[in-house]
Write a protein that holds these residues in place. Structure first.
Motif, PDB file in Angstrom:
ATOM      1  N   MET A  55      -4.422   6.849  -8.678  1.00 24.59           N
ATOM      2  CA  MET A  55      -4.042   5.687  -9.652  1.00 24.59           C
ATOM      3  C   MET A  55      -2.833   6.360 -10.696  1.00 24.59           C
ATOM      4  N   ILE A  56      -3.313   7.550 -10.974  1.00 25.78           N
ATOM      5  CA  ILE A  56      -2.176   8.345 -11.864  1.00 25.78           C
ATOM      6  C   ILE A  56      -1.040   8.292 -10.955  1.00 25.78           C
ATOM      7  N   ALA A  57      -1.130   8.743  -9.806  1.00 26.54           N
ATOM      8  CA  ALA A  57       0.073   9.162  -9.075  1.00 26.54           C
ATOM      9  C   ALA A  57       0.959   7.747  -8.732  1.00 26.54           C
ATOM     10  N   GLY A  58       0.274   6.792  -8.665  1.00 25.15           N
ATOM     11  CA  GLY A  58       0.808   5.266  -8.256  1.00 25.15           C
ATOM     12  C   GLY A  58       0.570   5.155  -6.993  1.00 25.15           C
ATOM     13  N   HIS A  59      -0.296   5.732  -5.987  1.00 23.04           N
ATOM     14  CA  HIS A  59      -0.757   5.591  -4.668  1.00 23.04           C
ATOM     15  C   HIS A  59      -1.872   4.660  -4.711  1.00 23.04           C
ATOM     16  N   GLU A  60      -2.459   4.133  -5.874  1.00 20.20           N
ATOM     17  CA  GLU A  60      -3.414   3.256  -5.761  1.00 20.20           C
ATOM     18  C   GLU A  60      -3.102   2.187  -6.804  1.00 20.20           C
TER      19      GLU A  60
END
Length: 330
Positions: A55-60
């Motif tokens: 989520m932090i990475a933006g992949h979820e």
């Protein structure tokens, strides 16, 4: 907030939740990771640590709650706009590109001229001590060397936050120790925020200044490694961090460090039976059957143990001091 290229950035999670249908992987967690810190998300498989990282990475996508990087809510921002970079567990290097072009790939996608991006890629390879392998393909590298290339590729965009998903799990024990040293050095020299997912207590204790222990989608406890080891809040943290005995008594649950248990001494005493023992060089680790504890461990100095060695099945009296029994919330 980012203070310059490569400077550390704060990350804050506010009631952050990730649900996959009826399954809640991350359950309304609150966490603030200070700029420039080294944070390890620690816990068993399925605890929510990787979903949090993604989520932090933006992949979820975030189901509910807010995710702040610096002073911006980034819930709906694409990965490339977040000022983060992610190093994947599989390394995900392009097999047909040499090390320089692998590292330079993200700059190529941004339209950076070829000579400039290759120069910056060589600088990054030098930073991770891989400059002499610049012309090699991934198949010509060892696992540890591939990992260094993947790390250089993640760092070339000068992120404010570097995200690491189980980066050491595929390495043999010797390389794992070497790469821990390398990660600590890079963190110290670059000053950026590292967020590192691991299931290894040893790894988290050795690397992090903030350890976040997760269990069933929630944060059980977060703090400096020494605080978690010496003052676990719950039985789960005490057991997962390791080195503790969890004892049921009339006063509730208490934790006692295995190295604070004395053979035949202490204010509080009980009896046990030796179930197993292991020689660890400087110490001997005993596993005992003790009433009121599911598992009971004692760590004894090697010389002291062999002054009066015990055999499996032998009865033994153990004890500990009042001050060494730490109360647990649950």
């Amino acid at each position: 907030m980012t203070t310059g290229p490569g400077a550390g950035t704060t990350v804050e999670l506010v009631k952050l939740t990730k649900a996959y249908g009826a399954t809640v992987a991350v359950n309304a967690i609150d966490l603030r990771i200070a700029a420039g810190s080294y944070c390890c998300l620690l816990g068993p498989s399925g605890c929510g640590k990787t979903s949090t990282l993604r989520m932090i990475a933006g992949h979820e996508d975030v189901s509910t709650g807010d995710l702040l990087i610096g002073d911006r809510v980034v819930n709906d921002e694409p990965p490339a706009a977040r000022g983060t970079a992610m190093m994947f567990q599989s390394y995900a290097l392009f097999p047909h590109l040499d090390c320089v072009d692998n590292v330079a790939f993200s700059l190529k996608m941004k339209g950076v001229p070829v000579e400039e991006r290759r120069r910056k890629a060589r600088e990054m390879l030098d930073l991770v001590d891989m400059g002499k392998y610049a012309a090699r393909l991934p198949a010509q590298l060892s696992g540890g060397q591939q990992q260094r290339v993947a790390l250089a590729r993640a760092l070339i965009t000068r992120p404010g936050v570097l995200l690491l998903d189980e980066p050491l799990s595929a390495l043999d024990p010797f390389l794992r120790d070497r790469m821990r040293e390398e990660l600590k050095r890079l963190h110290r020299e670059l000053g950026i925020t590292f967020i590192h997912v691991t299931h290894s207590q040893t790894e988290a204790m050795a690397l992090a200044d903030l350890v976040v222990v997760m269990n069933q989608g929630r944060i059980e406890q977060a703090g400096p490694p020494r605080e978690l080891f010496n003052r676990p809040h719950t039985a789960f943290v005490a057991r997962f961090i390791g080195g503790h005995n969890v004892i049921r008594s009339a006063d509730g649950l208490r934790a006692v460090r295995a190295d604070r248990v004395q053979l035949g001494g202490g204010d509080l005493r009980t009896d046990g039976t030796v179930r197993a023992l292991e020689y660890h060089g400087t110490s001997v680790h005993l596993s005992l059957d003790v009433a009121g504890a599911d598992d009971f461990a004692v760590i004894v100095d090697e010389a002291r143990f062999y002054d009066a060695p015990l055999a499996i099945g032998a009865p033994v009296q153990i004890g500990w001091n009042h001050a060494d029994a730490h109360p647990l919330a649950s």
